[in-house]
Design a protein around this motif. Structure first.
Motif, mmCIF file in Angstrom:
data_model
loop_
_atom_site.group_PDB
_atom_site.id
_atom_site.type_symbol
_atom_site.label_atom_id
_atom_site.label_comp_id
_atom_site.label_asym_id
_atom_site.label_seq_id
_atom_site.Cartn_x
_atom_site.Cartn_y
_atom_site.Cartn_z
ATOM 1 N N LEU A 132 0.827 -1.212 0.000
ATOM 2 C CA LEU A 132 0.000 0.000 0.000
ATOM 3 C C LEU A 132 0.860 1.262 0.000
ATOM 4 N N GLY A 133 2.066 1.153 0.571
ATOM 5 C CA GLY A 133 2.942 2.313 0.615
ATOM 6 C C GLY A 133 3.314 2.829 -0.764
ATOM 7 N N ASP A 134 3.345 1.909 -1.777
ATOM 8 C CA ASP A 134 3.658 2.350 -3.134
ATOM 9 C C ASP A 134 2.600 3.315 -3.658
ATOM 10 N N ARG A 135 1.351 3.046 -3.341
ATOM 11 C CA ARG A 135 0.275 3.951 -3.778
ATOM 12 C C ARG A 135 0.461 5.332 -3.187
ATOM 13 N N PHE A 136 0.765 5.384 -1.905
ATOM 14 C CA PHE A 136 0.972 6.684 -1.257
ATOM 15 C C PHE A 136 2.186 7.393 -1.850
ATOM 16 N N GLU A 137 3.239 6.613 -2.115
ATOM 17 C CA GLU A 137 4.458 7.224 -2.636
ATOM 18 C C GLU A 137 4.249 7.763 -4.050
ATOM 19 N N ILE A 138 3.518 7.016 -4.875
ATOM 20 C CA ILE A 138 3.242 7.495 -6.236
ATOM 21 C C ILE A 138 2.422 8.783 -6.186
ATOM 22 N N GLY A 139 1.373 8.789 -5.380
ATOM 23 C CA GLY A 139 0.555 10.008 -5.261
ATOM 24 C C GLY A 139 1.355 11.180 -4.740
ATOM 25 N N ARG A 140 2.211 10.917 -3.737
ATOM 26 C CA ARG A 140 3.011 12.002 -3.169
ATOM 27 C C ARG A 140 3.962 12.582 -4.204
ATOM 28 N N ARG A 141 4.602 11.714 -4.978
ATOM 29 C CA ARG A 141 5.581 12.225 -5.939
ATOM 30 C C ARG A 141 4.913 13.035 -7.051
ATOM 31 N N VAL A 142 3.743 12.623 -7.488
ATOM 32 C CA VAL A 142 3.072 13.372 -8.549
ATOM 33 C C VAL A 142 2.587 14.727 -8.030
ATOM 34 N N SER A 143 1.955 14.741 -6.859
ATOM 35 C CA SER A 143 1.472 16.032 -6.321
ATOM 36 C C SER A 143 2.650 16.935 -5.966
ATOM 37 N N SER A 144 3.777 16.327 -5.526
ATOM 38 C CA SER A 144 4.968 17.145 -5.268
ATOM 39 C C SER A 144 5.482 17.757 -6.563
ATOM 40 N N PHE A 145 5.382 17.003 -7.649
ATOM 41 C CA PHE A 145 5.787 17.524 -8.959
ATOM 42 C C PHE A 145 4.933 18.743 -9.326
ATOM 43 N N TYR A 146 3.615 18.619 -9.197
ATOM 44 C CA TYR A 146 2.734 19.744 -9.505
ATOM 45 C C TYR A 146 3.027 20.937 -8.594
ATOM 46 N N GLY A 147 3.170 20.637 -7.307
ATOM 47 C CA GLY A 147 3.419 21.729 -6.358
ATOM 48 C C GLY A 147 4.734 22.432 -6.620
ATOM 49 N N TYR A 148 5.755 21.665 -6.972
ATOM 50 C CA TYR A 148 7.068 22.279 -7.239
ATOM 51 C C TYR A 148 6.995 23.202 -8.450
#
Length: 1513
Positions: free
Chosen positions: A360-376
């Protein structure tokens, strides 16, 4: 090495170490030590071991031979030089030690040969690529071993990897290549210096004989080819290929941190389509994603996202290192990033929630990295900036999340936030803390992105429609996402956010981000149209949520940042959401207070009261009781509390019942006033020299001191505003009652009366620490050292109310550091970066102080407006403020700082000065001390006008973002008008003072005239409220500065008017502008007057009121402009009404304009007198053009309703004819046009005089005819008592009870006087009184000498006598009363009270005019040579024109007979009797009024006795 996370592919390495950074700096140090040991060991390996076939040791082509070793073991030597894998050459006759037995076909020999192992690793990768047939050179990279030339001097024998004993599959060894890539990546990752050494080692020592085309590929090229090959295979998924793809992308990610090699990565990624290709049939989307969705393991996807993130970081970090002339490189990077963003968004973000996950951690990590990309992207390149880096990328992200957002884009963001609490609870329950930590990191990233999008939306102008993100946050979403029953109720994201704020198991970052998201959402929803959603409507238990928020702000051990953020949200909620505001102020929803009928009910009620939570207002009161401690230790929290109190007081009318107790609390106001009076102390230094570590952050050494001082300024500003708002909430007293002082003012009043305290408070408020040199120096350095960086790129994206004072206030230092990452190369560049950081920190500190000080200045300005009714009547306060105004204006005059920001502060301080002057106000009884202070103010304002650092001309020209000229014009208006008041007092203005006044006027007028010309020209092109306000103020100041009492000579300013052609410009504007305002009807209804036209006409009136100005105006074509404008057609056809159907309840702007034009033409004619006959002809043409409208006004009768605007029109029309009559040339050379116009007027004037006589003798009738036009007039009419039916004549005692009727009667008397005076001028009555009989204009004898008074006929001599008697009765009543006694109060704010003296002057003037006209008319009638029936029947006395109708009637035959039988004698007797009655009354009025001299009645009696009474009847 494994424990320090050196190689994360090691089976012993923990999962956490692969995705999360080390826990502390010691781990970083251990990892770096491991990396260095590995690098240096592999870089210089001491031996090289070979597996040699025994056949190569014998025969003619033998390469090796056995040699005798020193010990029992055997040794081998090579007969020729050998090029080993990795490129190093082992010289011939080198010694090798046998490692194995020699009984088989092969032997293992270890040669003592130092070489680089990294080149061997590179050869491993090259061999893999060769075997996979990916290299596009020759089929075999190296020469065949079997056919090498032998003998001395031949080229070295080259061995391949398989020749040295390495077993490699035909298709290449994926595991070997993967291990090689992992080894390289583990050394170079996050260690730029070591990575540079490793890559230099790989590229050094190449064969100089090889051309560049035959050079083997470098590491970047090899890695890219490996990746392309692995992603182009369509065979079934294998674990080794997954690892290979992951390792290749990881190496590319690590190489991006090296500026020297990152460009190669960009170019190779751009050239390949396997990573971010648009097709789903090939590349990553076809190979990796489907395979990982089947398995549920997302190693490649995470590696791809890491590569995208590294690409993004490198792109923004290298913005400043790309030369300005190399825009192509920027385009390449933006193209790659756009492809990556489209791929990540379409293939991963919108679908990742539906994938199967083994962890399940992979799902959280994928979502975090994409939203971090948008935020950056949104942080580094804010879409609101015009010159941002990579604009297409940031616009694409903004479109995806805001402008063109879709449900599939927003749902992953909102649903992850909404369902996280349940998932987090499940993870904690199952003790899966690693996954829980990843979920918290996901929440932090998603909340930060949500806040960025909502903040950006508020920066977009006209963003009143709710965006899809707001709609999603305000909609209920399905909860659980597979973790709960499908029947579970849906979740409200807003309620989840509120629960995050009070969460204790999710760290400190998520609650803080959640309350900031709620703040941004509330602020954004408040401006949406129509019917915005509310926060409280989405809370499952609003009372519990509010109580939890209040507990957070109350608890002293809560996180300070969270307490401040919650206070900010509470303040915003009180401001924007009434329901939520009521809950915060009271602590609970209000329940109807039913009577308690039983003891049980009473008991339960008591229990409920005991359980009642404290409200935010109670917590604020409690906090205020210990304000002194917070002032010293935590002024930021105290400022948050005061902000909340101020917002509650702003909405005091909504919460009146709830705050009345606090408003009457003596202790509360004692604390607030104590805060106001608390001394701030000197401002701290703000120029940063060093940095320190504060709360684990690198901060300026001055951050703490400046932050504390800034927040103390804010505390004082809010406290001052609370007092001002409390005074504003005080109910207005009735007109007859004195204003009741609120407790807040009573507590502060002693400070106003104390000169020292008041000076300290006001001077503290006007100070500003702004230093424009900081931004100038910084801009210069950026232009010199970093030309690609602009200050606007570094602006903070936080909402203005959420920014914190200090060294990160306005410009983000973190953003600066990320941009400067690749600029720190060499000591000089490092020093330049350090200097820029210091200067930005200094600028932030300076702006923090400036912002807080400006807030304090504006709060005092607000307070002075509110205390005005209490302070203005107190002489000592006025004296103190007048002295202060001189001090403040002196500082403004000496201002040396320039720039746009300083101009804004200059305007703010001018506004404070204006507020003080509004309290000081005008006075006619100032003492010499006051006058001295005022003259200092005048002298300082003169210097302000001439100030070179802040010239007013820049403001007029629109070169400032916040212009200040309107405020300055108001200050000048006050000064000039008060100078005029002083000029009327004898011996007040000494020579030096007059010089000071003249200096101010002479400096003001050129500026005002130039600005007027600019404003008139600008107004032709657009309708603008600011232009209208500019024009209004400029005309007002111009009018004051051109009055003769302070500006004796008009030559200077008239010359300026001529040079600038401002008069002609105003006339052109008048002809083009909409003088009625119908082009923008909503604006007309709001403002109640059109734009521009009223101010243009006031400017004309100001000019023509000076005789020399009237002469100038006459030659500028004014009649042409007044005859060709927006109302000319209506006026020429007589259709201008008093009211406009489109503007009910207001006087028609067209009617106002028409009356103003009549008055201005009258003023010009009067000023020119008999000097300019050409203008008389033009004026007569003007009269004839508007003849129908003029006749309409003169044709009023007592049967028609009357309005005050109609009465004004009649007065102006009569005034125009009076001016024409006075300026008419002598009889010897009459102007035919003037004569014709005046004859027509005489006809209508006699009819009008008859109507006025009836109206004045029947005031109750005329009062019943009065119709109100404006709401103000209607209110006055409703207050008017009903007139007595017996009131048949003017009874002044009764009129005093009817103030509106009294004013109407007074104006009718004044109109009658004007009409008769005009007739006197037309008939040249004074020539009759003073001249010889032969010179009398007997043709002007138009009053028939009979006593008949018929309303439908022209006025007769009887009419004049009746009106004279009526007026004499009024005068008789007035002369016995005090001159200053009021007859009627002012009808409006613009009017003055009607007193006895004014009424007496009007009545006296009317009586005298009537007597003169009656006597001269009777004498001329009797002196006609042929006074018979033929004379009476002739129509010579009835002149006509082409376009003005005749309305007089012929006297009847019976009347002619009566006149012949002796009626003139009767009328003469009556007139003589009236003169004798009037004589004592007029004499008494002369005695009461020193301005009137002489006895007219005696002159008229002598004239009567000589020319009338002696004439035979």
């Amino acid at each position: 090495m494994t424990t320090s996370g050196f190689i994360d592919t090691d089976p012993l390495s923990t999962a956490a170490s692969s995705t999360q950074p080390p826990a502390d700096e010691s781990d970083d140090g251990d990892r770096e030590i491991c990396s260095r040991h590995v690098f240096y060991y592999v870089d210089k390996l001491p031996t090289f071991s070979l597996v040699i076939p025994l056949a190569s040791c014998t025969g003619p082509n033998a390469v090796y031979e056995k040699a005798q070793a020193a010990g029992p073991s055997f040794a081998y030597t090579n007969l020729r030089a050998i090029r080993l894998p990795g490129g190093s050459v082992m010289p011939a006759r080198s010694k090798g030690r046998l490692l194995s037995g020699d009984g088989g076909d092969h032997i293992a020999v270890c040669w003592q040969h130092e070489h680089s192992g990294w080149k061997v690793v590179l050869d491993v990768l090259t061999e893999y690529v060769t075997r996979r047939r990916m290299y596009t050179g020759t089929v075999d990279l190296y020469q065949d071993v079997a056919f090498g030339r032998t003998g001395p001097g031949s080229i070295p024998l080259t061995l391949r990897l398989e020749d040295v004993g390495m077993e490699i599959d035909e298709g290449g060894d994926e595991a070997l290549a993967t291990d090689a890539l992992d080894l390289i990546r583990s050394v170079i990752q996050d260690n730029e210096e070591l990575a540079e050494e490793l890559l230099e080692s790989l590229e050094s020592g190449g064969d100089p004989n090889n051309s560049s085309d035959n050079q083997p590929p470098d590491l970047v090229h090899l890695t890219t080819m490996i990746l392309e090959e692995a992603l182009s295979r369509s065979q079934a998924r294998s674990f080794s290929r997954t690892q290979l793809i992951t390792s290749a992308m990881s190496v590319l990610s690590a190489l991006l941190s090296l500026p020297k090699y990152s460009l190669r990565v960009w170019l190779y990624i751009r050239s390949t389509s396997v990573l971010f290709g648009p097709s789903r049939t090939s590349g990553f989307a076809a190979v990796a994603l489907p395979a990982e969705r089947i398995s549920g393991h997302y190693t490649m996807t995470l590696a791809l996202l890491n590569l995208v993130q590294q690409l993004l970081h490198e792109a923004f970090a290298s913005v400043l290192t790309i030369p300005l002339d190399n825009q192509r490189l920027k385009q390449v990077k933006e193209e790659v990033l756009l492809r990556a963003a489209v791929f990540v968004h379409g293939e991963i973000w919108v679908e990742h929630l539906s994938w199967k996950y083994a962890q399940l951690g992979d799902r959280f990590e994928i979502g975090r990295r994409v939203s971090s990309f948008y935020g950056y992207v949104l942080k580094q390149s804010p879409p609101a900036l015009g010159d941002r880096p990579f604009p297409a990328l940031s616009q694409a992200v903004a479109d995806a999340l805001l402008h063109k957002a879709t449900t599939s884009t927003i749902n992953p963001l909102v649903s992850s936030i909404a369902v996280a609490p349940h998932i987090l609870g499940t993870l904690y329950a199952s003790r899966r803390y690693g996954d829980a930590r990843r979920l918290i990191y996901l929440l932090e990233s998603h909340l930060s992105l949500t806040r960025l999008v909502l903040s950006y939306k508020q920066s977009i102008p006209y963003s009143s429609k709710p965006c899809l993100l707001e709609q999603a946050l305000c909609a209920r979403v399905a909860g659980g996402a597979g973790f709960t029953d499908s029947t579970r109720s849906r979740i409200d994201p807003v309620d989840v956010l509120a629960n995050y704020v009070k969460g204790r198991d999710i760290g400190t970052a998520v609650p803080l981000e959640s309350i900031r998201v709620l703040y941004a959402l509330c602020a954004s929803l408040s401006v949406t149209q129509p019917s915005p959603a509310t926060i409280i409507g989405h809370l499952s238990n609003p009372e519990a949520t509010v109580a939890s928020f209040v507990r957070i702000v109350q608890h002293p051990y809560e996180d300070l940042a969270l307490r401040n953020a919650v206070w900010n949200f509470i303040a915003l909620a009180v401001d924007k959401e009434p329901a939520l505001a009521n809950l915060f102020v009271t602590g609970q929803f209000r329940v109807p207070n039913n009577k308690i009928k039983s003891k049980e009910n009473a008991k339960s009620q008591g229990e409920d009261d005991s359980k009642k939570h404290m409200s935010a207002l109670e917590v604020a009161n409690e906090t205020l009781s210990r304000w002194k401690d917070l002032w010293e230790a935590n002024p930021q929290l105290l400022a948050s509390v005061f902000r909340f109190i101020y917002v509650v007081w702003q909405h005091g009318l909504e919460h009146k019942n709830l705050i009345d107790t606090t408003r009457g609390n003596d202790e509360f106001w004692t604390n607030v006033v104590a805060v106001v009076k608390e001394e701030l102390g000197p401002d701290p230094d703000y120029e940063t020299e060093t940095f320190i570590i504060l709360d684990d952050e690198r901060r300026s050494s001055l951050h703490e001191a400046v932050s504390v001082q800034s927040y103390r300024n804010m505390v004082k500003s809010y406290a001052v505003r609370v007092i001002g708002q409390d005074i504003f909430l005080q109910p207005q007293p009735r007109s007859c009652e004195p204003a009741k002082k609120p407790l807040s003012y009573s507590k502060l009043a002693p400070s106003f009366k104390s000169e020292d305290q008041l000076n300290e408070l006001i001077l503290e408020a006007k100070s500003t620490s702004y230093d424009p040199s900081l931004s100038d120096k910084l801009a210069t350095q950026l232009q010199q050292d970093f030309p690609g960086l602009s200050l606007t790129h570094l602006q903070s994206q936080d909402l203005s109310d959420e920014r914190q004072f200090g060294d990160d206030f306005m410009f983000s230092i973190a953003l600066l550091r990320s941009r400067m990452q690749q600029c720190v190369s060499g000591d000089d560049r490092a020093n330049a970066v350090e200097e820029v950081e210091k200067r930005i920190a200094s600028l932030n500190l300076n702006l923090s102080l400036t912002y807080a000080q400006t807030a304090l200045t504006e709060s005092w300005q607000f307070l002075l407006h509110q205390v005005l009714p209490f302070v203005r009547p107190v002489p000592e306060i006025r004296s103190n403020l007048l002295s202060l105004s001189a001090t403040i204006s002196g500082d403004l005059a000496l201002e040396k700082r320039s720039g746009d920001m300083m101009a804004k502060l200059h305007g703010t301080r001018l506004n404070l000065l204006l507020s003080i002057l509004e309290v000081v106000w005008f006075s006619d009884s100032d003492t010499d001390k006051h006058i001295t202070s005022f003259m200092n103010l005048v002298d300082n304002i003169h210097k302000v006008l001439l100030n070179e650092a802040q010239p007013p001309s820049q403001s007029f020209l629109g070169q400032l973002s916040v212009p200040f000229h309107q405020i300055l014009l108001q200050v000048i208006y006050f000064c000039v008008r008060q100078c005029r008041n002083l000029a009327r007092r004898p011996k007040v203005l000494t020579a030096s003072r007059r010089i000071a006044v003249s200096g101010l006027v002479d400096a003001t007028l050129p500026l005002v005239i130039d600005a007027l010309r600019l404003t008139f020209d600008s107004a032709r092109t657009r309708l603008d409220l600011d232009l209208d306000r500019d024009m209004e103020l400029l005309v007002a100041v111009f009018e004051q500065c051109t009055r003769p009492d302070i500006n004796v000579s008009s030559v200077t300013w008239l010359t300026r008017c001529q040079e600038t052609d401002v008069i002609k410009s105003s006339l052109e504007l008048l002809t083009r502008t909409d003088v009625i305002g119908l082009t923008d009807l909503p604006l007309l209804r709001t403002r109640r007057q059109p734009l521009y036209a009223p101010h243009i006409l006031l400017f004309h009136m100001a000019v023509v009121s000076i005789s020399s100005g009237a002469e100038r105006f006459a030659s500028e074509g004014i009649i042409s402009a007044y005859s060709n404008n927006g109302i000319s057609l209506a006026a020429s056809s007589g259709q201008i009404d008093v009211v406009l159907p489109e503007l009910p309840g207001e006087r028609s702007p067209a009617h106002k304009t028409y009356c103003s034009m009549i008055a201005i033409v009258s003023a010009i004619v009067s000023a020119l007198k008999r000097q300019h006959h050409f203008f008389d002809a033009e004026a007569c043409g003007f009269v004839q053009l508007y003849g129908k409208q003029i006749i309409r006004a003169l044709s009023w009768s007592v049967g028609d309703p009357i309005t005050l605007p109609l009465l004004e029109e009649m007065e102006q029309v009569v005034g125009l004819f009076y001016a024409l009559a006075e300026s008419a040339p002598p009889t010897a050379s009459p102007n035919p046009a003037v004569v014709k116009v005046l004859r027509v007027f005489t006809t209508h004037a006699l009819m009008l005089l008859q109507q006025l006589n009836y109206a004045l003798t029947h005031p109750n009738h005329i009062a019943s005819l009065l119709e109100p036009v404006t709401a103000e007039e209607r209110a006055l009419l409703e207050k008017e008592p009903t007139a007595a039916s017996s009131l048949l004549s003017v009874d002044m005692a009764d009129l005093q009870k009817h103030p509106l009727t009294a004013r109407l009667v007074h104006r009718l008397f004044r109109l009658s006087s004007s009409v008769v005076s005009t007739l006197i001028s037309i008939s040249r009555a004074y020539d009759v009184l003073l001249g010889e009989q032969e010179e009398w204009p007997v043709q002007e004898a138009v009053i028939v000498p009979h006593s008949k008074v018929v309303p439908g006929e022209p006025a007769s001599l009887g009419t004049l006598l009746e009106l004279a008697n009526c007026t004499l009765d009024v005068l008789r009543h007035l002369v016995d009363r005090p001159a200053g006694q009021a007859i009627a109060p002012p009808a409006s704010l613009k009017d003055t009270p009607l007193d006895v003296q004014e009424g007496m002057l009007t009545a006296r003037k009317t009586v005298e005019a009537l007597l003169v006209y009656a006597a001269t008319q009777l004498a001329m009638w009797l002196s006609k040579p042929e006074f018979d029936t033929a004379e009476m029947d002739s129509e010579d006395h009835i002149p006509q024109t082409m376009d003005m109708r005749e309305s007089s009637k012929r006297p009847s035959r019976a009347l002619t007979d009566r006149i012949r039988r002796g009626m003139p004698g009767e009328m003469a007797t009556d007139l003589e009797k009236l003169l004798k009655q009037a004589k004592p009354i007029l004499q008494k009025s002369v005695d009461d009024n020193r301005n009137v001299k002489g006895d007219l009645t005696q002159v008229l009696l002598r004239f009567m006795s000589e020319w009338v009474m002696t004439t035979p009847s």
